[in-house]
Write a protein that holds these residues in place. Structure first.
Motif: not given
Lengths: 200, 200, 200, 200
Positions: B11-36
């Motif tokens: 579950d933890a590993a899955r969350n990590r993957e979900l987070l990385l995917a989400a972060a990629e998406e958000e950061f690629s869209k809004r750069g460092m302005d993407a919020s946690i």
DNA sequence: GATGAATGAGGGTTCATTCAT
DNA sequence: TATGAATGAACCCTCATTCAT
């Protein structure tokens, strides 16, 4: 009654210039992360004054970005009168690159999306570069399948990226410009000057 | 049925993957302005969970950016075995461009400056691209005065800048890549496909 | 069946001791700002284990503080058998001061307000100090108008406040204890040792 | 009617006072655990306003603590002119005790460690108390081996501890002050008034 | 019983924007 | 018109506490 009014006006005009200069400086250094407070401080006015001249931060950005387009348009316009079409295009790219390098506002474009004034300025710039390109193409100086916007886009990309480098030599920009020039010519390549960069 | 036995960790590993995917998406869209908070929301977890996996926002960015370098390195590594050195380089640029176009994180580099893990990943990528370039140069496929980082840099710049455009045709990137290719070849130019872009 | 149960019990008991020791250390260093995570880490157990033993942070604090009261009570109890009542009181103050100085938890009292166990422990301690004081008063060793809690209170205050000082000489506490002693005696004053403190 | 002329600045000034008063109240009740939000709420302003006046929480604390030192210094300064040196010292302790009792900020000292302004204020206070002590010593009113800081420290300790008591009679502080006084005199002791405290 | 992943309220701080002077 | 004080939403991050394994 009219005199003090006029003096107020000219004060306001002066403040506007100060603000634009300050905004250019700040935005080119820190992008949209630059704060209105910083701009105001650099311009030597109070924060409220910024909003008297520009309703929102976005509007200020738009005016700054639009100004850059106008200034590049002016360069293009002047070079349009040159007797050497191909030289004029290369000269434009060189001058534009230097200006952009000094103050890189390309990445602020997204913020100005949809602003009619900026759009107008940009269209004017595109007209100018298209004309430069057309003339160079007619003269056989560059490949016939590129457009003004093509070239402009590549130019912005190169400048911006050079700015990202941590260890940039003074020749960094020139290296990339030459690659661009060569890519634009119908024939061969030129030697690159300067030390080779070690990092992305 | 036997697999769920170790589901806590997974579950933890899955969350990590979900987070990385989400972060990629958000950061690629809004750069460092993407919020946690946005990253967490997209990943479907609570804000605190992000910090359980990545101590700071910067660390998260570093992992994401590092991941991209690694993935590009893998591409380079595979193409190093190709029988056609010049084709391999062009293929690399094309593949890399597509990957970068999908998720452009180059502009986050500045934030990761100094992170040892990212540095390591980047060095590996540079090694790979340098090797590709060396082979292509030995084969006489590209001019001898450019380096891997040169090319990578230009590539990233192109992708990033094309990404800023609002109305980009699917061929936009390709057009500019070809100009880059031509700028890299010792000789002539290739025809550009697709409609011409109208805006910067 | 009983054996593993017992071994679990003793593991649990050991963990409880480890946790109490860790909590004492952390709380005496950082007060309520000490985090449960820090306590767990120092004890070498997981965070969840802390809550298996102590339902809330407050309960943990209460047990720790209660333990200190018990330990001070023990000192008082032993000294109650001394042949020299006045000496016994002073000895108690000296020993108590040292213990408190080593681990000052007095300031956590507020948190434990209303906890019946802590109240019980504190009452026991008060009984002990009252007995010590009574004996010393009967022997004419100290003024007849103070109580055990009076003295304890002042002692705790001194220790805590001395602990706040940045540049405290080893004699700081002793200086102030002697002033306290003198204030307790029916007659005159004693010389103070050590360098004089320069700051509050 | 003439005063409101400068009401902008005075509004700000008023807020500053409100904030300081609110901060004093909150900090004296909850120490550093008091939140900026609470301070703002008590002062009746928005959270952001706190940071307009005090850049950080630490700065706010420093100003509050420094203010207390200044106010105590003023008391000391005034009493320095008294004709009765010993009486002046005791008066100072009494007045200071009352002020400290009203708002106990001693335990915030640690936070202000290193702040130059607070240090300056504290040094001034120490100078004042040292002068008071010197005069009392020359007059033979108190033992010759204590210093201003000694006395101040004990005073703070006493006040702080009285504040910890749950059931404090109005005489609690007085009881402890008298013990302190007696500990300072070269000779005997005075009777303590009031009911005896029952709890630590 | 022990673990450590997840939660979510709350804390300090920043900043674009509004508005009284 | 210019000022700068005030606002409040948003941000990153911490931590006591819960709970599935």
């Amino acid at each position: 009654m009219t005199l003090p009014a006029r003096s107020l006006r000219s004060d306001a005009a002066r403040n506007r210039e100060l603000l634009l200069a300050a905004a250019e400086e700040e935005f080119s250094k820190r992008g949209m992360d630059a704060s209105i407070a910083d701009v105001a401080r650099r311009a030597g006015v109070a924060k409220g004054t910024v909003f008297r001249h520009f309703a929102t931060k976005e509007e200020l950005v738009a005016v700054v970005v639009g100004g850059h387009f106008v200034s590049l348009s002016a360069v293009a316009g002047k070079l349009l009168e040159s007797a050497d079409p191909t030289g004029a295009l290369l000269e434009f790219l060189t001058v534009a690159a230097k200006q952009l390098q000094h103050q890189d506002l390309v990445f602020l474009q997204a913020v100005t999306e949809g602003d009619p004034t900026v759009t107008e300025c940009r269209n004017q710039l595109h007209a100018g570069t298209n004309a430069l390109v057309d003339r160079a193409q007619e003269a056989g100086g560059i490949r016939s399948d590129v457009t003004g916007p093509d070239i402009l886009l590549i130019l912005c990309a190169l400048v911006h990226t050079v700015g990202l480098q941590t260890e940039q030599s003074p020749d960094s920009l020139q290296r990339h410009l030459i690659i661009l020039f060569d890519g634009l010519r119908p024939q061969g390549a030129s030697p690159l000057p300067g030390p080779v960069p070690e990092r992305l």
